[in-house]
Design a protein around this motif. Structure first.
Motif, PDB file in Angstrom:
ATOM      1  N   ASN A   1       4.217  13.537  -7.568  1.00 55.68           N
ATOM      2  CA  ASN A   1       5.455  13.741  -6.813  1.00 55.68           C
ATOM      3  C   ASN A   1       5.912  12.459  -6.102  1.00 55.68           C
ATOM      4  OD1 ASN A   1       7.592  15.404  -6.035  1.00 55.68           O
ATOM      5  ND2 ASN A   1       6.601  16.015  -4.120  1.00 55.68           N
ATOM      6  N   GLY A   2       5.791  11.330  -6.811  1.00 52.87           N
ATOM      7  CA  GLY A   2       6.278  10.066  -6.273  1.00 52.87           C
ATOM      8  C   GLY A   2       5.381   9.405  -5.251  1.00 52.87           C
ATOM      9  N   ARG A   3       4.157   9.935  -5.076  1.00 51.02           N
ATOM     10  CA  ARG A   3       3.206   9.349  -4.121  1.00 51.02           C
ATOM     11  C   ARG A   3       1.922   8.974  -4.848  1.00 51.02           C
ATOM     12  NH1 ARG A   3       3.590  11.536   1.846  1.00 51.02           N
ATOM     13  NH2 ARG A   3       5.798  12.021   1.991  1.00 51.02           N
ATOM     14  N   THR A   4       1.308   7.915  -4.365  1.00 48.84           N
ATOM     15  CA  THR A   4       0.022   7.494  -4.908  1.00 48.84           C
ATOM     16  C   THR A   4      -1.105   8.043  -4.045  1.00 48.84           C
ATOM     17  OG1 THR A   4       0.917   5.460  -5.858  1.00 48.84           O
ATOM     18  CG2 THR A   4      -1.450   5.503  -5.441  1.00 48.84           C
ATOM     19  N   TYR A   5      -2.161   8.492  -4.702  1.00 49.26           N
ATOM     20  CA  TYR A   5      -3.382   8.945  -4.039  1.00 49.26           C
ATOM     21  C   TYR A   5      -4.543   8.130  -4.602  1.00 49.26           C
ATOM     22  CZ  TYR A   5      -0.633  13.144  -2.882  1.00 49.26           C
ATOM     23  OH  TYR A   5       0.325  14.010  -2.435  1.00 49.26           O
ATOM     24  N   GLU A   6      -5.538   7.881  -3.752  1.00 46.79           N
ATOM     25  CA  GLU A   6      -6.731   7.169  -4.199  1.00 46.79           C
ATOM     26  C   GLU A   6      -7.983   7.908  -3.745  1.00 46.79           C
ATOM     27  OE1 GLU A   6      -5.299   2.475  -4.177  1.00 46.79           O
ATOM     28  OE2 GLU A   6      -6.418   3.263  -2.472  1.00 46.79           O
ATOM     29  N   VAL A   7      -8.992   7.862  -4.594  1.00 45.37           N
ATOM     30  CA  VAL A   7     -10.347   8.241  -4.199  1.00 45.37           C
ATOM     31  C   VAL A   7     -11.185   6.971  -4.288  1.00 45.37           C
ATOM     32  CG1 VAL A   7     -12.404   9.575  -4.758  1.00 45.37           C
ATOM     33  CG2 VAL A   7     -10.139  10.621  -4.977  1.00 45.37           C
ATOM     34  N   ILE A   8     -11.835   6.613  -3.189  1.00 48.62           N
ATOM     35  CA  ILE A   8     -12.645   5.398  -3.154  1.00 48.62           C
ATOM     36  C   ILE A   8     -14.112   5.808  -3.091  1.00 48.62           C
ATOM     37  CG2 ILE A   8     -13.140   3.272  -1.906  1.00 48.62           C
ATOM     38  CD1 ILE A   8     -10.300   3.303  -0.891  1.00 48.62           C
ATOM     39  N   GLU A   9     -14.881   5.309  -4.038  1.00 50.63           N
ATOM     40  CA  GLU A   9     -16.297   5.697  -4.116  1.00 50.63           C
ATOM     41  C   GLU A   9     -17.129   4.908  -3.111  1.00 50.63           C
ATOM     42  OE1 GLU A   9     -18.383   6.992  -7.680  1.00 50.63           O
ATOM     43  OE2 GLU A   9     -16.604   6.406  -8.826  1.00 50.63           O
ATOM     44  N   THR A  10     -16.825   5.144  -1.854  1.00 50.36           N
ATOM     45  CA  THR A  10     -17.649   4.643  -0.764  1.00 50.36           C
ATOM     46  C   THR A  10     -17.877   5.813   0.180  1.00 50.36           C
ATOM     47  OG1 THR A  10     -17.851   2.977   0.983  1.00 50.36           O
ATOM     48  CG2 THR A  10     -15.634   3.797   0.531  1.00 50.36           C
TER      49      THR A  10
ATOM     50  N   TRP B   1     -16.156  10.757   8.505  1.00 52.39           N
ATOM     51  CA  TRP B   1     -14.720  11.082   8.515  1.00 52.39           C
ATOM     52  C   TRP B   1     -13.899  10.043   9.267  1.00 52.39           C
ATOM     53  CZ3 TRP B   1     -10.629  12.052  11.709  1.00 52.39           C
ATOM     54  CH2 TRP B   1      -9.510  12.661  11.116  1.00 52.39           C
ATOM     55  N   ALA B   2     -14.325   9.650  10.464  1.00 51.17           N
ATOM     56  CA  ALA B   2     -13.546   8.702  11.256  1.00 51.17           C
ATOM     57  C   ALA B   2     -13.423   7.355  10.543  1.00 51.17           C
ATOM     58  CB  ALA B   2     -14.167   8.513  12.636  1.00 51.17           C
ATOM     59  N   GLU B   3     -14.490   6.903   9.913  1.00 51.32           N
ATOM     60  CA  GLU B   3     -14.441   5.649   9.171  1.00 51.32           C
ATOM     61  C   GLU B   3     -13.537   5.779   7.950  1.00 51.32           C
ATOM     62  OE1 GLU B   3     -18.181   3.808   8.277  1.00 51.32           O
ATOM     63  OE2 GLU B   3     -19.061   4.426  10.186  1.00 51.32           O
ATOM     64  N   ALA B   4     -13.535   6.968   7.342  1.00 52.25           N
ATOM     65  CA  ALA B   4     -12.664   7.206   6.190  1.00 52.25           C
ATOM     66  C   ALA B   4     -11.197   7.111   6.603  1.00 52.25           C
ATOM     67  CB  ALA B   4     -12.966   8.570   5.587  1.00 52.25           C
ATOM     68  N   ALA B   5     -10.854   7.683   7.760  1.00 47.52           N
ATOM     69  CA  ALA B   5      -9.483   7.590   8.261  1.00 47.52           C
ATOM     70  C   ALA B   5      -9.122   6.142   8.564  1.00 47.52           C
ATOM     71  CB  ALA B   5      -9.319   8.458   9.501  1.00 47.52           C
ATOM     72  N   GLU B   6     -10.049   5.395   9.153  1.00 48.53           N
ATOM     73  CA  GLU B   6      -9.811   3.984   9.450  1.00 48.53           C
ATOM     74  C   GLU B   6      -9.589   3.188   8.169  1.00 48.53           C
ATOM     75  OE1 GLU B   6     -11.987   0.269  11.834  1.00 48.53           O
ATOM     76  OE2 GLU B   6     -12.970   2.220  11.695  1.00 48.53           O
ATOM     77  N   LEU B   7     -10.382   3.474   7.138  1.00 43.94           N
ATOM     78  CA  LEU B   7     -10.220   2.798   5.855  1.00 43.94           C
ATOM     79  C   LEU B   7      -8.850   3.107   5.263  1.00 43.94           C
ATOM     80  CD1 LEU B   7     -11.282   1.199   3.400  1.00 43.94           C
ATOM     81  CD2 LEU B   7     -12.304   3.334   2.577  1.00 43.94           C
ATOM     82  N   ALA B   8      -8.451   4.375   5.336  1.00 41.87           N
ATOM     83  CA  ALA B   8      -7.153   4.776   4.786  1.00 41.87           C
ATOM     84  C   ALA B   8      -6.024   4.012   5.466  1.00 41.87           C
ATOM     85  CB  ALA B   8      -6.964   6.278   4.947  1.00 41.87           C
TER      86      ALA B   8
ATOM     87  N   ILE C   1     -10.213  10.807   0.203  1.00 47.81           N
ATOM     88  CA  ILE C   1      -8.993  10.882  -0.602  1.00 47.81           C
ATOM     89  C   ILE C   1      -7.876  10.324   0.262  1.00 47.81           C
ATOM     90  CG2 ILE C   1      -7.410  12.320  -1.917  1.00 47.81           C
ATOM     91  CD1 ILE C   1      -9.599  14.412  -2.136  1.00 47.81           C
ATOM     92  N   ILE C   2      -7.257   9.236  -0.184  1.00 41.80           N
ATOM     93  CA  ILE C   2      -6.218   8.555   0.588  1.00 41.80           C
ATOM     94  C   ILE C   2      -4.865   8.848  -0.035  1.00 41.80           C
ATOM     95  CG2 ILE C   2      -5.349   6.309   1.338  1.00 41.80           C
ATOM     96  CD1 ILE C   2      -8.233   5.290   1.254  1.00 41.80           C
ATOM     97  N   GLU C   3      -3.894   9.133   0.823  1.00 41.93           N
ATOM     98  CA  GLU C   3      -2.516   9.390   0.398  1.00 41.93           C
ATOM     99  C   GLU C   3      -1.618   8.294   0.942  1.00 41.93           C
ATOM    100  OE1 GLU C   3       0.999  12.704   1.310  1.00 41.93           O
ATOM    101  OE2 GLU C   3      -1.110  13.215   1.621  1.00 41.93           O
ATOM    102  N   TYR C   4      -0.713   7.807   0.092  1.00 40.13           N
ATOM    103  CA  TYR C   4       0.233   6.777   0.498  1.00 40.13           C
ATOM    104  C   TYR C   4       1.629   7.370   0.622  1.00 40.13           C
ATOM    105  CZ  TYR C   4      -3.572   3.596  -0.471  1.00 40.13           C
ATOM    106  OH  TYR C   4      -4.787   2.970  -0.437  1.00 40.13           O
ATOM    107  N   PRO C   5       2.479   6.801   1.492  1.00 40.48           N
ATOM    108  CA  PRO C   5       3.785   7.406   1.742  1.00 40.48           C
ATOM    109  C   PRO C   5       4.750   7.310   0.577  1.00 40.48           C
ATOM    110  CG  PRO C   5       3.574   5.327   2.920  1.00 40.48           C
ATOM    111  CD  PRO C   5       2.218   5.651   2.368  1.00 40.48           C
TER     112      PRO C   5
END
Length: 301
Positions: free
Chosen positions: A45-54, A58-65, A204-208
């Motif tokens: 739907n016009g957005r990029t998502y990423e899964v990073i194998e690290t 949770w807090a570090e994952a949000a910081e990475l995103a 799982i990272i979502e981009y705008p």
């Protein structure tokens, strides 16, 4: 090397369909050692998502995103849920690294107030509440059923085998949201689970918006035997793969929309007419018969 897979998923064969582009970026190898984790990317739907194998808390994952220009993924509809679940289910993820089996971080928590689940993928402590957890009478009994807030989407675990076992259950003070790819005691594959924030899981990272895959050129060394010429061009492009037959050619706009797809008879050399495309930049995906793909930028004059 870049491996890419194209998955078409029909939400309703009579009315609508959407396309997910799933890309596996293989780690950059320096002196025989990995310096970056594997990044898997898909577009919906016009957005990029990423899964990073690290595997990180949770807090570090949000910081990475946030550091990558996105946020932990937020799921607001059944269509988005199915798109994400189908994409990550087809990724060759190494779950031996994670601490809660086959689960990945999403961008919700009830850290600030128990039972008040908000979308807070950048971990700034604010966000839209989408779910109110049911009352927990005791640690030995499941909570009362919760409620969606303002009809917002949720997909909490509710086991078919154990209908009295429901999520979120706040077992031992679990405050972060994960999507789980396997059946567990309280849910089915693809449903949501509240788990401890300190566990190490893949984000799982979502981009705008669409993230054009510049990682291929800027961050990774991608070996390619494909030649595309002339580039820029006004009418035709020629594509040659020096070793393997080409199976599919797909051209995307910068919005991630498919504007041309060609499935020629298997050949190492193909000519494609793009004279009717508007002037601008495009992404060309070349997939060979062994299901390996290469991404090229092309310019239509």
């Amino acid at each position: 090397m870049l491996n890419e897979y194209l998955i078409t998923y029909n939400t309703n064969a009579m009315t609508k369909s959407f396309t997910i582009i799933l890309i596996l970026f293989v780690s950059f190898i320096v002196h025989g050692q990995d310096t970056t984790p594997t990044v898997h990317s898909f577009v919906y739907n016009g957005r990029t998502y990423e899964v990073i194998e690290t595997a990180i808390p949770w807090a570090e994952a949000a910081e990475l995103a946030v550091s990558r220009g996105g946020k932990l993924a937020e799921i607001n509809s059944q269509e988005e849920q199915e798109a994400i679940y189908n994409a990550i289910s087809n990724m060759p993820l190494d779950f031996s690294q994670v601490e809660w089996e086959s689960s990945l971080w999403l961008g919700a928590n009830d850290i600030n107030e128990e039972g008040v689940w908000i979308w807070d993928g950048d971990n700034d402590g604010t966000g839209t509440q989408f779910f109110q957890q049911g009352e927990i009478i005791s640690t030995t009994n499941p909570p009362a059923p919760g409620n969606a807030v303002d009809g917002l989407y949720n997909n909490w675990g509710a086991s078919l085998d154990f209908p009295s076992s429901i999520e979120p259950d706040n077992y031992g003070d679990q405050d972060a949201l994960a999507i789980t790819l396997i059946q567990w005691g309280s849910g089915e594959p693809g449903q949501w689970n509240d788990i401890w924030t300190f566990l190490k899981q893949f984000p799982i990272i979502e981009y705008p918006a669409l993230k054009v895959p510049t990682d291929i050129e800027n961050n990774l060394k991608v070996e390619s035997t494909v030649t595309v010429y002339p580039n820029p061009t006004e009418d035709y492009i020629h594509i040659e793969n020096h070793y393997t037959e080409i199976q599919t050619l797909t051209i995307y706009s910068n919005l991630g929309e498919i504007v041309r797809q060609v499935q020629p008879k298997q050949s190492k050399s193909i000519q494609v007419d793009i004279s009717n495309l508007i002037t601008g930049n495009y992404i060309l995906k070349i997939t060979t018969i062994d299901q390996k793909s290469t991404i090229k930028k092309i310019i239509k004059k």
